[in-house]
Scaffold this motif. Structure first.
Motif, PDB file in Angstrom:
ATOM      1  N   ASP A  16       0.849  -1.206   0.000  1.00 23.75           N
ATOM      2  CA  ASP A  16       0.000   0.000   0.000  1.00 23.75           C
ATOM      3  C   ASP A  16       0.884   1.255   0.000  1.00 23.75           C
ATOM      4  O   ASP A  16       0.563   2.256  -0.638  1.00 23.75           O
ATOM      5  N   HIS A  57      -4.915   2.390  -7.066  1.00 24.41           N
ATOM      6  CA  HIS A  57      -6.006   2.186  -6.115  1.00 24.41           C
ATOM      7  C   HIS A  57      -7.336   2.034  -6.863  1.00 24.41           C
ATOM      8  O   HIS A  57      -8.198   1.265  -6.456  1.00 24.41           O
ATOM      9  N   HIS A 106      -6.503  -5.351   0.333  1.00 25.46           N
ATOM     10  CA  HIS A 106      -6.405  -4.032  -0.311  1.00 25.46           C
ATOM     11  C   HIS A 106      -4.968  -3.731  -0.764  1.00 25.46           C
ATOM     12  O   HIS A 106      -4.717  -3.404  -1.923  1.00 25.46           O
TER      13      HIS A 106
HETATM   14 ZN   LIG Z   1      -4.484   2.136   0.135  1.00 23.02          ZN
END
Ligand SMILES: [Zn+2]
Ligand SMILES: NC(=O)C1=CN([C@@H]2O[C@H](COP(=O)(O)OP(=O)(O)OC[C@H]3O[C@@H](n4cnc5c(N)ncnc54)[C@H](O)[C@@H]3O)[C@@H](O)[C@H]2O)C=CC1
Ligand SMILES: O=C(CO)COP(=O)(O)O
Length: 355
Positions: free
Chosen positions: A176, A256, A272
């Motif tokens: 991320d 994203h 994610h």
């Molecule tokens: Zn993120």
């Protein structure tokens, strides 16, 4: 929530206390005292993470004479947020603690924002920068909506607890952060082509954070508190970049949007951060950047770099690539007005995401 601003004024909302280290969960009462919070908190936790940290927080507060209530949430839905709000109102709670992973923290963060109550984030995993940010993701059937919320008043990240979480979550947190590279490139593009508001400070902080993590991949290992410390500090720093920008722009771009699209089309989405990492490889290729460096870094972290490693069939990767530009039409990125099916297949194949 931050009121609407005039063009030349800025309101940055940051956490006031950030406590990181071995055993710092035991500081929870001191943090509440420092923030002058009341005596009636509601602990929002997950069914699994309750046993890992929710009960510890409860015991510490109860032993100190505080009267906490507890609610467990299964998923980050509007219904979950409503349930938490009802319990908080019923109990006259004067602040909320989100104890768990992304879902518990988001539900607590949004409920606290809507009730206008302080919120403390106590992550049990370092799986993405939502543990610090002023955004919450709410799942509604097949759609995920990212909404503005108040930033946590405090973040208590116990490296001992987080080091005991499955390593996969930590690797996802790294991915991320690495995705900040393409997010910032997209933001610069939007600034140049669309004159979109841009913050040099937020962009520089976000990119530097991604560089620190990518430069550290050889020292990020399972069950090491020193590794957790690197990742948590990066997540905090990425959250601060978003606070400076008053937007998730520094940490969320086309990669994203690809991940959000995958959440909608894939029967069983991955984490994610994992999806954003794979998206970063492909978006870096589209930017003409060093996508192989991103891929090698993710490989060293044992984070997924292919559809197979995400556990998602190739056809959903292609579907998500075609859908990604529609996810947030107001956010201009390298995806422009969308890829053609041929271009989508080419980027996924060249970057080895699909066979
Ligand atoms: Zn993120
Ligand atoms: N607010 C924001 O800015 C952001 C929010 N999100 C949202 O966050 C959610 C995903 O969060 P994640 O943390 O990736 O996944 P998650 O919340 O689904 O948690 C993954 C799993 O890890 C387990 N877990 C957590 N800590 C553990 C520990 N210490 N030991 C053992 N198991 C543990 C949980 O019980 C859960 O089963 C999604 O709803 C996503 O949309 C994602 C990115 C940013
Ligand atoms: O995940 C995020 C940053 O890492 C938040 O981004 P979104 O605004 O896309 O939800």
């Amino acid at each position: 929530m931050i009121p609407p601003r005039e063009e030349n004024s800025k309101w940055m909302q940051l956490p006031r206390d950030i406590v990181i280290g071995h055993g710092v969960i035991r500081e929870v009462k001191n943090v509440c005292d420092d923030l002058k919070l009341g005596n009636n908190p509601l602990i929002v936790t997950g069914t699994h993470t309750k046993n890992i940290a929710g009960d510890i927080v409860y015991d510490i507060l109860a032993d100190a004479g505080v009267d906490p209530s507890v609610i467990t949430v299964e998923s980050a839905t509007a219904e979950g947020v409503r349930r938490v709000e009802e319990v908080a109102l019923y109990n006259n709670s004067n602040y909320l603690l989100g104890v768990g992973s992304g879902k518990s923290i988001d539900v607590a963060k949004l409920a606290a924002t809507e009730l206008d109550l302080p919120f403390i984030s106590v992550p049990t995993a370092a799986s993405h920068d939502g543990i610090v940010s002023s955004r919450a993701s709410i799942h509604d059937g097949k759609r995920v909506t990212s909404v503005e919320a108040n930033a946590p008043m405090a973040v208590i990240a116990d490296t001992e607890v987080i080091a005991n979480a499955p390593y996969r979550l930590l690797a996802a947190g790294c991915a991320d952060i690495i995705s900040n590279y393409t997010a910032v490139s997209d933001w610069e593009l939007a600034y140049r082509l669309r004159n979109e508001p841009f913050s040099e400070y937020a962009a520089a902080l976000s990119r530097m954070t991604a560089k620190i993590v990518l430069d550290s991949v050889d020292s990020i290992k399972p069950e090491l508190e020193s590794s957790v410390r690197i990742v948590v500090k990066a997540l905090v720093s990425s959250g601060v970049a978003m606070s400076i920008a008053a937007s998730s722009r520094p940490a969320s771009g086309s990669e994203h949007m690809f991940s959000h699209a995958l959440d909608m089309v894939a029967p069983k989405p991955a984490l994610h951060g994992e999806q954003c990492g794979v998206g970063t490889i492909m978006m870096m290729y589209l930017h003409g950047g060093d996508w192989e460096r991103i891929r090698n870094g993710l490989k060293k972290l044992h984070a997924p770099t292919t559809a197979a490693e995400l556990g998602i069939e190739d056809k959903y990767i292609l579907e998500a690539l075609l859908l990604a530009h529609t996810i947030r039409p107001e956010r201009y990125t390298i995806l422009g007005s969308g890829l053609t099916p041929e271009a989508a297949e080419r980027v996924a194949k060249i970057t080895k995401v699909i066979e």
